[in-house]
Design a protein around this motif. Sequence first.
Motif, PDB file in Angstrom:
ATOM      1  N   TYR A   1      26.689 -12.942  18.962  1.00  0.00           N
ATOM      2  CA  TYR A   1      26.842 -12.240  17.678  1.00  0.00           C
ATOM      3  C   TYR A   1      28.141 -12.707  17.041  1.00  0.00           C
ATOM      4  CZ  TYR A   1      28.340  -8.495  14.511  1.00  0.00           C
ATOM      5  OH  TYR A   1      28.822  -7.786  13.439  1.00  0.00           O
TER       6      TYR A   1
ATOM      7  N   GLY B   1      19.917   0.679  25.301  1.00  0.00           N
ATOM      8  CA  GLY B   1      19.428  -0.596  24.807  1.00  0.00           C
ATOM      9  C   GLY B   1      20.300  -1.217  23.739  1.00  0.00           C
ATOM     10  N   LYS B   2      21.534  -0.731  23.603  1.00  0.00           N
ATOM     11  CA  LYS B   2      22.432  -1.214  22.556  1.00  0.00           C
ATOM     12  C   LYS B   2      23.784  -1.610  23.149  1.00  0.00           C
ATOM     13  CE  LYS B   2      20.521   1.887  18.972  1.00  0.00           C
ATOM     14  NZ  LYS B   2      19.731   2.766  19.865  1.00  0.00           N
TER      15      LYS B   2
ATOM     16  N   LEU C   1      24.606  -3.325  18.465  1.00  0.00           N
ATOM     17  CA  LEU C   1      23.763  -4.510  18.562  1.00  0.00           C
ATOM     18  C   LEU C   1      22.595  -4.238  19.508  1.00  0.00           C
ATOM     19  CD1 LEU C   1      26.592  -7.164  19.159  1.00  0.00           C
ATOM     20  CD2 LEU C   1      25.676  -6.405  16.958  1.00  0.00           C
ATOM     21  N   ASP C   2      21.495  -4.914  19.299  1.00  0.00           N
ATOM     22  CA  ASP C   2      20.386  -4.861  20.241  1.00  0.00           C
ATOM     23  C   ASP C   2      20.804  -5.605  21.506  1.00  0.00           C
ATOM     24  OD1 ASP C   2      17.918  -5.771  21.660  1.00  0.00           O
ATOM     25  OD2 ASP C   2      16.898  -4.807  19.979  1.00  0.00           O
TER      26      ASP C   2
ATOM     27  N   ARG D   1      19.167  -6.805  23.906  1.00  0.00           N
ATOM     28  CA  ARG D   1      18.298  -7.915  24.310  1.00  0.00           C
ATOM     29  C   ARG D   1      18.504  -9.154  23.453  1.00  0.00           C
ATOM     30  NH1 ARG D   1      12.754  -5.082  23.415  1.00  0.00           N
ATOM     31  NH2 ARG D   1      14.023  -4.447  21.614  1.00  0.00           N
ATOM     32  N   THR D   2      18.830  -8.960  22.186  1.00  0.00           N
ATOM     33  CA  THR D   2      18.860 -10.088  21.258  1.00  0.00           C
ATOM     34  C   THR D   2      20.207 -10.327  20.588  1.00  0.00           C
ATOM     35  OG1 THR D   2      18.233  -8.708  19.356  1.00  0.00           O
ATOM     36  CG2 THR D   2      16.438  -9.611  20.723  1.00  0.00           C
TER      37      THR D   2
ATOM     38  N   LYS E   1      21.051  -8.805  17.883  1.00  0.00           N
ATOM     39  CA  LYS E   1      20.873  -8.525  16.466  1.00  0.00           C
ATOM     40  C   LYS E   1      21.557  -7.214  16.096  1.00  0.00           C
ATOM     41  CE  LYS E   1      18.227 -12.115  15.796  1.00  0.00           C
ATOM     42  NZ  LYS E   1      18.738 -13.293  15.037  1.00  0.00           N
TER      43      LYS E   1
ATOM     44  N   VAL F   1      22.067  -3.690  14.767  1.00  0.00           N
ATOM     45  CA  VAL F   1      21.222  -2.504  14.588  1.00  0.00           C
ATOM     46  C   VAL F   1      21.804  -1.613  13.499  1.00  0.00           C
ATOM     47  CG1 VAL F   1      20.246  -0.463  15.713  1.00  0.00           C
ATOM     48  CG2 VAL F   1      20.449  -2.614  16.987  1.00  0.00           C
TER      49      VAL F   1
ATOM     50  N   ASP G   1      22.065   6.521  17.830  1.00  0.00           N
ATOM     51  CA  ASP G   1      20.914   6.000  17.098  1.00  0.00           C
ATOM     52  C   ASP G   1      21.224   5.647  15.655  1.00  0.00           C
ATOM     53  OD1 ASP G   1      19.098   6.178  19.254  1.00  0.00           O
ATOM     54  OD2 ASP G   1      18.858   8.331  18.900  1.00  0.00           O
TER      55      ASP G   1
END
Length: 601
Positions: free
Chosen positions: A118, A142-143, A156-157, A159-160, A162, A164, A256
């Motif tokens: 990132y 998951g973040k 950020l996600d 897993r990726t 990206k 959020v 969230d």
Amino acid sequence: MRTTGKSLAAQLVSMIFLCMQLATPTAQADSDSEHIHHPQKAEWPSFGRDYSNQRFAPSTIINRQNVNQLAEAWRFKTGVVGSFQTTPIVANGVMYLSLPYNHVVALDARTGKELWRYEHQRRPEWKMCCGPANRGVAVAYGKVFMGTVDARLIALDARTGKLVWDIDAVDQAVETEGQASLDSKDPNSRAKVSGGTGIGIAMAPIVYKGKVLVGITGVGYGLHIDNPREDAPLGAVIGLAGRYGRPGFIAAFDVDSGKRVWQFDTISPEQWLGQFTVKTADGITLDRDVATEKAQARQHPDAWRYGGGSAWSTPALDTDLGLLYFGTGNPSPQMNDIERPGDNLYTVSLVALDIETGKLRWHYQQVPHDLWGYDLASPPVLFDWQHDGKTIPAVGQASKTGWFYAHDRATGRLLFKSDAFVPQKNLFHKASKEGTTLYPGILGGANWSPVALDAAAGQVYVAAIHAPITYTLHESIDADGKLLRYTSSEPAEEPRWGLLSAINLADGKITWQHKTAQPLVGGVLATAGGLVFTGEGNGNFAAYDSSNGRLLWQAKADAGVNAPAISYEIDGIQYIAVAAGGNAIFGYKQGDSVLVYALGK
């Protein structure tokens, strides 16, 4: 009837599904909180490994007997050179790293292979107070969560990588001091400046039951003058009188959405002046002119609006008591008190808050009306104190003044103060026109470096700094006849060194000390293998016997090792990981490496 029966069944299934959906966030919250509270050997899921901030790894694969076989398993070059202070987070076989300027990478924790990156887009108009360093991320739900140098909190996600969500932790920048306030004849009016008051986030966040907890820094920082030599420590810190900065805070945000749940301001408008105490809470006399301060209080009734009190250190959490603990920074203006009379609550304090609401439970101010920059910078640590056959839940904090303080977690009552772990001279003496040299001084003591604690051995390990500092009062009259007054602190022409200390938690006595050539900043890791790891600005990264301080192993990096190490296990292999990127403030060579070690074949 059959149709009705199907309808009822369908309604029942829908209700069950809805209940499961509603229960999921709570279940996830409880699961993530428990995972951090009781981490597996394979992971390092939070800044201090767990909510206690003990930085103690239970692994014994690497131990006193075989640590001399430790060899580099892999290294990762980030491509971003700068002061590197991160604590790597390892979860589910992935290592997450915050880099200088708030870039983030995820790596395969077995091999160091990059999984994603990132790139943070920093607001160019935002003034960084304290350089590009960041002390780590938090991983949950998951973040990946991170505070930034431009005072944002991002998710950020995991897993990726990206983005959020991205929220502003503060609504606007602050007024900052400048050299225009200095006499034009003053050499400091033309010197290169590397930092000043300005809001950012340095600490690694923590996550608890659906909330991300993080605080802001830099709100009482002072004007920093560069040393002309790159390999030398910061030249001078200047405390200018003026209406600079703002109150610091620590806040909770929803995982969230990023919505602010609660906020605790580190400056209290009602309690700002305090009791004008002439002694510290542990009985040391302060050099204060209380009568003058009380007169000034009438002239500066709103000084609290610019009061400072940064939140530098990642909190510790007691989930049973429902309390979080963190330290606050110095008041603003730094080192200059002519416009901020009083005790300046709640600066330079250990603070306990209710986790759910952010309400104050208690505070302990180490230095009222601080004039030296004695922030509570090192993160607090939780442990159980054994005394007279009783077990008392305790919170400890290694101070910049050179003592380790231990308090009752529930009430804040001081349980003990350790022996001084660094030399002390002229403590709490004011600046003078001829210059007053004292130590520890503005660098510490224990600076931001986290301690490590071995509860079974009954010891806490502190990486510390001996750096004599000269505080000088500067006064001049400008062309309009106005008095210009400021205080500077700069390194004295005296020897400096570092001290790694083991402190007995039963009585606060020093068990052993190891002296290093350079002041120690970065932090400590302790392991169940009887080892203590720490690094130095000259690139040395070493393991010591935790029972006696004997050097057992040492490696050499190509930049300063000025970040805390971690330990994790994968496939029966124990790894030790540490960032090697130096520290500009101390003049330690900067770099861009993450080094990971394991036992050789």
